[in-house]
Design a protein around this motif. Structure first.
Motif, PDB file in Angstrom:
ATOM      1  N   LEU A  23      89.197  38.139   8.448  1.00 19.25           N
ATOM      2  CA  LEU A  23      90.526  37.527   8.419  1.00 19.25           C
ATOM      3  C   LEU A  23      90.893  36.963   9.796  1.00 19.25           C
ATOM      4  N   PHE A  24      90.567  37.708  10.840  1.00 23.90           N
ATOM      5  CA  PHE A  24      90.867  37.262  12.191  1.00 23.90           C
ATOM      6  C   PHE A  24      90.090  35.983  12.524  1.00 23.90           C
ATOM      7  N   GLN A  25      88.835  35.928  12.129  1.00 22.09           N
ATOM      8  CA  GLN A  25      88.044  34.719  12.362  1.00 22.09           C
ATOM      9  C   GLN A  25      88.627  33.544  11.602  1.00 22.09           C
ATOM     10  N   SER A  26      89.109  33.798  10.393  1.00 21.48           N
ATOM     11  CA  SER A  26      89.751  32.731   9.615  1.00 21.48           C
ATOM     12  C   SER A  26      91.003  32.235  10.320  1.00 21.48           C
ATOM     13  N   PHE A  27      91.770  33.148  10.892  1.00 23.86           N
ATOM     14  CA  PHE A  27      92.960  32.741  11.639  1.00 23.86           C
ATOM     15  C   PHE A  27      92.580  31.900  12.854  1.00 23.86           C
ATOM     16  N   LEU A  28      91.585  32.334  13.602  1.00 24.12           N
ATOM     17  CA  LEU A  28      91.157  31.577  14.779  1.00 24.12           C
ATOM     18  C   LEU A  28      90.699  30.172  14.387  1.00 24.12           C
ATOM     19  N   THR A  29      89.947  30.087  13.319  1.00 21.01           N
ATOM     20  CA  THR A  29      89.476  28.787  12.850  1.00 21.01           C
ATOM     21  C   THR A  29      90.644  27.907  12.433  1.00 21.01           C
ATOM     22  N   ALA A  30      91.574  28.475  11.675  1.00 22.66           N
ATOM     23  CA  ALA A  30      92.727  27.703  11.197  1.00 22.66           C
ATOM     24  C   ALA A  30      93.635  27.261  12.342  1.00 22.66           C
ATOM     25  N   SER A  31      93.789  28.117  13.335  1.00 26.81           N
ATOM     26  CA  SER A  31      94.700  27.811  14.440  1.00 26.81           C
ATOM     27  C   SER A  31      94.051  26.935  15.508  1.00 26.81           C
ATOM     28  N   GLY A  32      92.727  26.963  15.571  1.00 22.59           N
ATOM     29  CA  GLY A  32      92.026  26.225  16.614  1.00 22.59           C
ATOM     30  C   GLY A  32      92.023  26.938  17.953  1.00 22.59           C
ATOM     31  N   LEU A  33      92.498  28.166  17.976  1.00 21.21           N
ATOM     32  CA  LEU A  33      92.541  28.952  19.215  1.00 21.21           C
ATOM     33  C   LEU A  33      91.245  29.728  19.409  1.00 21.21           C
ATOM     34  N   THR A  34      90.877  29.914  20.658  1.00 19.50           N
ATOM     35  CA  THR A  34      89.795  30.835  20.983  1.00 19.50           C
ATOM     36  C   THR A  34      90.433  32.191  21.254  1.00 19.50           C
ATOM     37  N   VAL A  35      89.625  33.220  21.315  1.00 20.07           N
ATOM     38  CA  VAL A  35      90.150  34.552  21.625  1.00 20.07           C
ATOM     39  C   VAL A  35      90.816  34.548  22.998  1.00 20.07           C
ATOM     40  N   THR A  36      90.207  33.882  23.960  1.00 22.59           N
ATOM     41  CA  THR A  36      90.786  33.806  25.307  1.00 22.59           C
ATOM     42  C   THR A  36      92.128  33.105  25.290  1.00 22.59           C
ATOM     43  N   GLU A  37      92.202  31.962  24.606  1.00 26.58           N
ATOM     44  CA  GLU A  37      93.479  31.240  24.511  1.00 26.58           C
ATOM     45  C   GLU A  37      94.541  32.088  23.824  1.00 26.58           C
ATOM     46  N   LEU A  38      94.138  32.790  22.794  1.00 24.37           N
ATOM     47  CA  LEU A  38      95.075  33.643  22.073  1.00 24.37           C
ATOM     48  C   LEU A  38      95.616  34.743  22.977  1.00 24.37           C
ATOM     49  N   ARG A  39      94.762  35.360  23.754  1.00 21.97           N
ATOM     50  CA  ARG A  39      95.215  36.400  24.694  1.00 21.97           C
ATOM     51  C   ARG A  39      96.223  35.833  25.692  1.00 21.97           C
ATOM     52  N   GLU A  40      95.941  34.624  26.187  1.00 20.68           N
ATOM     53  CA  GLU A  40      96.804  34.008  27.191  1.00 20.68           C
ATOM     54  C   GLU A  40      98.135  33.537  26.614  1.00 20.68           C
ATOM     55  N   ARG A  41      98.129  33.152  25.341  1.00 21.32           N
ATOM     56  CA  ARG A  41      99.312  32.512  24.758  1.00 21.32           C
ATOM     57  C   ARG A  41      99.980  33.322  23.660  1.00 21.32           C
ATOM     58  N   ALA A  42      99.564  34.561  23.450  1.00 21.25           N
ATOM     59  CA  ALA A  42     100.029  35.348  22.310  1.00 21.25           C
ATOM     60  C   ALA A  42     101.545  35.515  22.247  1.00 21.25           C
ATOM     61  N   SER A  43     102.217  35.477  23.373  1.00 23.79           N
ATOM     62  CA  SER A  43     103.670  35.684  23.349  1.00 23.79           C
ATOM     63  C   SER A  43     104.462  34.384  23.183  1.00 23.79           C
ATOM     64  N   GLU A  44     103.783  33.242  23.125  1.00 27.66           N
ATOM     65  CA  GLU A  44     104.475  31.970  22.954  1.00 27.66           C
ATOM     66  C   GLU A  44     104.993  31.841  21.517  1.00 27.66           C
ATOM     67  N   PRO A  45     106.223  31.399  21.352  1.00 29.40           N
ATOM     68  CA  PRO A  45     106.785  31.273  19.995  1.00 29.40           C
ATOM     69  C   PRO A  45     105.914  30.449  19.047  1.00 29.40           C
ATOM     70  N   VAL A  46     105.329  29.360  19.516  1.00 30.28           N
ATOM     71  CA  VAL A  46     104.512  28.529  18.636  1.00 30.28           C
ATOM     72  C   VAL A  46     103.296  29.295  18.122  1.00 30.28           C
ATOM     73  N   VAL A  47     102.731  30.148  18.936  1.00 31.21           N
ATOM     74  CA  VAL A  47     101.589  30.962  18.511  1.00 31.21           C
ATOM     75  C   VAL A  47     102.048  32.049  17.548  1.00 31.21           C
ATOM     76  N   LEU A  48     103.170  32.683  17.853  1.00 34.44           N
ATOM     77  CA  LEU A  48     103.692  33.725  16.966  1.00 34.44           C
ATOM     78  C   LEU A  48     104.046  33.153  15.598  1.00 34.44           C
ATOM     79  N   VAL A  49     104.605  31.958  15.579  1.00 35.82           N
ATOM     80  CA  VAL A  49     104.917  31.303  14.305  1.00 35.82           C
ATOM     81  C   VAL A  49     103.621  31.008  13.552  1.00 35.82           C
ATOM     82  N   SER A  50     102.584  30.572  14.258  1.00 35.33           N
ATOM     83  CA  SER A  50     101.317  30.287  13.581  1.00 35.33           C
ATOM     84  C   SER A  50     100.710  31.555  12.986  1.00 35.33           C
ATOM     85  N   VAL A  51     100.871  32.684  13.668  1.00 32.68           N
ATOM     86  CA  VAL A  51     100.397  33.964  13.129  1.00 32.68           C
ATOM     87  C   VAL A  51     101.121  34.257  11.821  1.00 32.68           C
TER      88      VAL A  51
END
Length: 91
Positions: A23-51
């Motif tokens: 499921l997590f890999q599907s989310f990364l693929t759908a969002s276009g984020l890498t794990v590193t980008e997600l770690r750096e941007r996880a608190s941004e509203p746009v990322v939280l909305v995408s989650v």
């Protein structure tokens, strides 16, 4: 629901997604984020909305998350609306 709670709920949803490798890999693929980008941007509203948008794609995911998190099934949608802010609705 306050914005701080909405952010916390979205981060909990991210943790729930991350606990399931497929499921997590599907989310990364759908969002276009890498794990590193997600770690750096996880608190941004746009990322939280995408989650939350990703989670809300499946009733089974919403119900599974809600049961595990001990929250009402409608809370992810409410949190998404709060984090996204006012939006234009055509319907």
């Amino acid at each position: 629901m306050k914005a701080e709670y909405a952010e916390t709920l979205a981060l909990r949803a991210l943790g729930w997604l991350a606990a399931d490798d497929e499921l997590f890999q599907s989310f990364l693929t759908a969002s276009g984020l890498t794990v590193t980008e997600l770690r750096e941007r996880a608190s941004e509203p746009v990322v939280l909305v995408s989650v939350l948008d990703f989670l809300l794609m499946s009733d089974d995911w919403v119900l599974g998350f809600a049961a595990e998190a001990g929250v009402a099934p409608q809370e992810p949608m409410t949190a998404r609306q709060i984090l996204a802010g006012p939006e234009l609705h055509w319907t």
